[in-house]
Design an enzyme around this catalytic site. Structure first.
Site, PDB file in Angstrom:
ATOM      1  N   GLU A 141       0.916  -1.326   0.052  1.00 19.16           N
ATOM      2  CA  GLU A 141       0.074  -0.144  -0.154  1.00 19.16           C
ATOM      3  C   GLU A 141       0.688   1.229  -0.043  1.00 19.16           C
ATOM      4  OE1 GLU A 141      -2.819   2.676   2.827  1.00 19.16           O
ATOM      5  OE2 GLU A 141      -2.950   0.413   3.036  1.00 19.16           O
ATOM      6  N   CYS A 174      -8.440   3.122   7.978  1.00 22.33           N
ATOM      7  CA  CYS A 174      -9.855   2.983   7.404  1.00 22.33           C
ATOM      8  C   CYS A 174     -10.675   2.503   8.817  1.00 22.33           C
ATOM      9  CB  CYS A 174      -9.714   1.885   6.299  1.00 22.33           C
ATOM     10  SG  CYS A 174      -9.496   0.201   6.903  1.00 22.33           S
ATOM     11  N   SER A 198      -0.638  -6.127   7.441  1.00 25.29           N
ATOM     12  CA  SER A 198      -0.629  -4.995   8.192  1.00 25.29           C
ATOM     13  C   SER A 198      -1.662  -4.973   9.373  1.00 25.29           C
ATOM     14  CB  SER A 198      -0.272  -3.728   7.636  1.00 25.29           C
ATOM     15  OG  SER A 198      -0.584  -2.530   8.490  1.00 25.29           O
TER      16      SER A 198
END
EC number: 1.17.7.4
Length: 322
Positions: A134, A203, A232
């Protein structure tokens, strides 16, 4: 035959798949249904071996780079939920590959934020873990040098920007809430004019799963996080459990990973799952404990989740009728 000892199981809620993971997996499965095998997937679609192995059996081929995909193929190429640098879709287009972007929309939100800050001439800090896909994808949205990675509080204390009054920050979506809050506080203290996201980048799924673990970890003897070592958000759940005082906090991909010696004298066990871990493995682990203990199951909830992200247009059901 001696009676099995009692064991209280406390299930964390929410746990397991988030809307972005469901969308990514469904993208690969719909592509397989619509176009047939093979479907190429750049990087693991989500960080979970069980999910990846299941898709491989259906005809998905996982590659790390587009160079591994044969020229002149008409097979779809799916980009993983973690997002990719801009160079990847550009490369796919130059080779006339048919690509499907399964990037989580909440990761795409971070990409857009970074692009806006860059357009406004700001120096950008990215709070995240180096080499995570990411982070690689977010760094790759902008020219080299436009974004500086901050991994730790120490980085936040020592970083020297070019213009302290013209800064912005974005974050990886799957970080520790507490660690990130500490880093952000340090940056705001040092650089009061720094621009941050209107709505935090970590998020909803990462936040909610960590909040549930915070509720459960202090009241159980041990806690299992179902998830992969390279996930993660799963690793952060294990760290949260340890930080909240749970003396045995382990990450497990499958029931066969469990070291039963660690669980010998427990009377209570918390179980959660990272956002890329399927519920079937939670059930598998509970079945393994049921062979050894008499289970008494309860659920502790931290939040309700009803998020839904639509699929890429070309694999939506209505696209079949076009």
């Amino acid at each position: 035959m001696s009676a099995k000892p009692d064991l209280k199981i406390v299930l964390c809620s929410p746990r397991g798949f988030c809307a972005g993971v469901v969308r990514a997996i469904d993208t690969v499965e719909r592509a397989l249904d619509k176009y047939g095998a093979p479907v190429y997937v750049r990087h693991e679609i989500v960080h979970n071996k069980y999910v990846v192995d299941g898709l491989k059996k259906k005809g998905a081929i996982f590659v790390e780079e587009l160079a591994e995909i044969p020229d002149n193929t008409t097979a779809p190429v799916v980009f993983s939920a973690h997002g990719v640098p801009k160079s990847v879709p550009a490369d796919a287009q130059s080779r006339n590959l048919f690509s499907l972007d399964a990037t989580c929309p909440l990761v795409t939100k971070v990409h857009r934020e970074a692009a806006i800050h860059f357009k406004r001439g700001r120096e950008i800090f990215l709070i995240g873990h180096s080499h995570h896909p990411e982070v690689v994808g977010t760094l790759g949205q902008l020219p080299v040098g436009a974004v500086t990675l901050i991994e730790t509080a120490e980085d936040a204390k020592t970083i020297t920007p070019k213009d302290p009054d013209n800064l912005a920050f974005v974050t990886q979506t799957t970080l520790s809430i507490d660690d990130t809050a500490e880093i952000v506080a340090l940056l705001k203290e040092r650089f009061p004019n720094i621009n941050g996201p209107h709505k935090e980048d970590i998020c909803y799924a990462t936040t909610n799963r960590q909040l549930a673990v915070k509720k459960v970890a202090p009241v159980v003897d041990a806690l299992i996080v179902v998830g992969a070592p390279n996930s993660s958000n799963s690793q952060r759940l294990r760290e949260v459990a340890e930080r909240e005082g749970c003396r045995i906090a382990v990450l497990a991909q499958r029931a066969t990973d469990l070291d039963w010696d660690k669980f010998g004298n427990i009377t209570s066990l918390g179980i959660t799952a990272g956002a890329s871990a399927p519920e079937v493995i939670v059930e598998e682990i509970m079945d393994a404990f049921a062979e050894r203990y008499t289970l008494h199951v309860e659920t502790v909830s931290a939040a309700e989740e009803n998020e839904f992200f639509p699929l890429p247009r070309s694999v939506r059901p209505e696209a079949a009728a076009e």
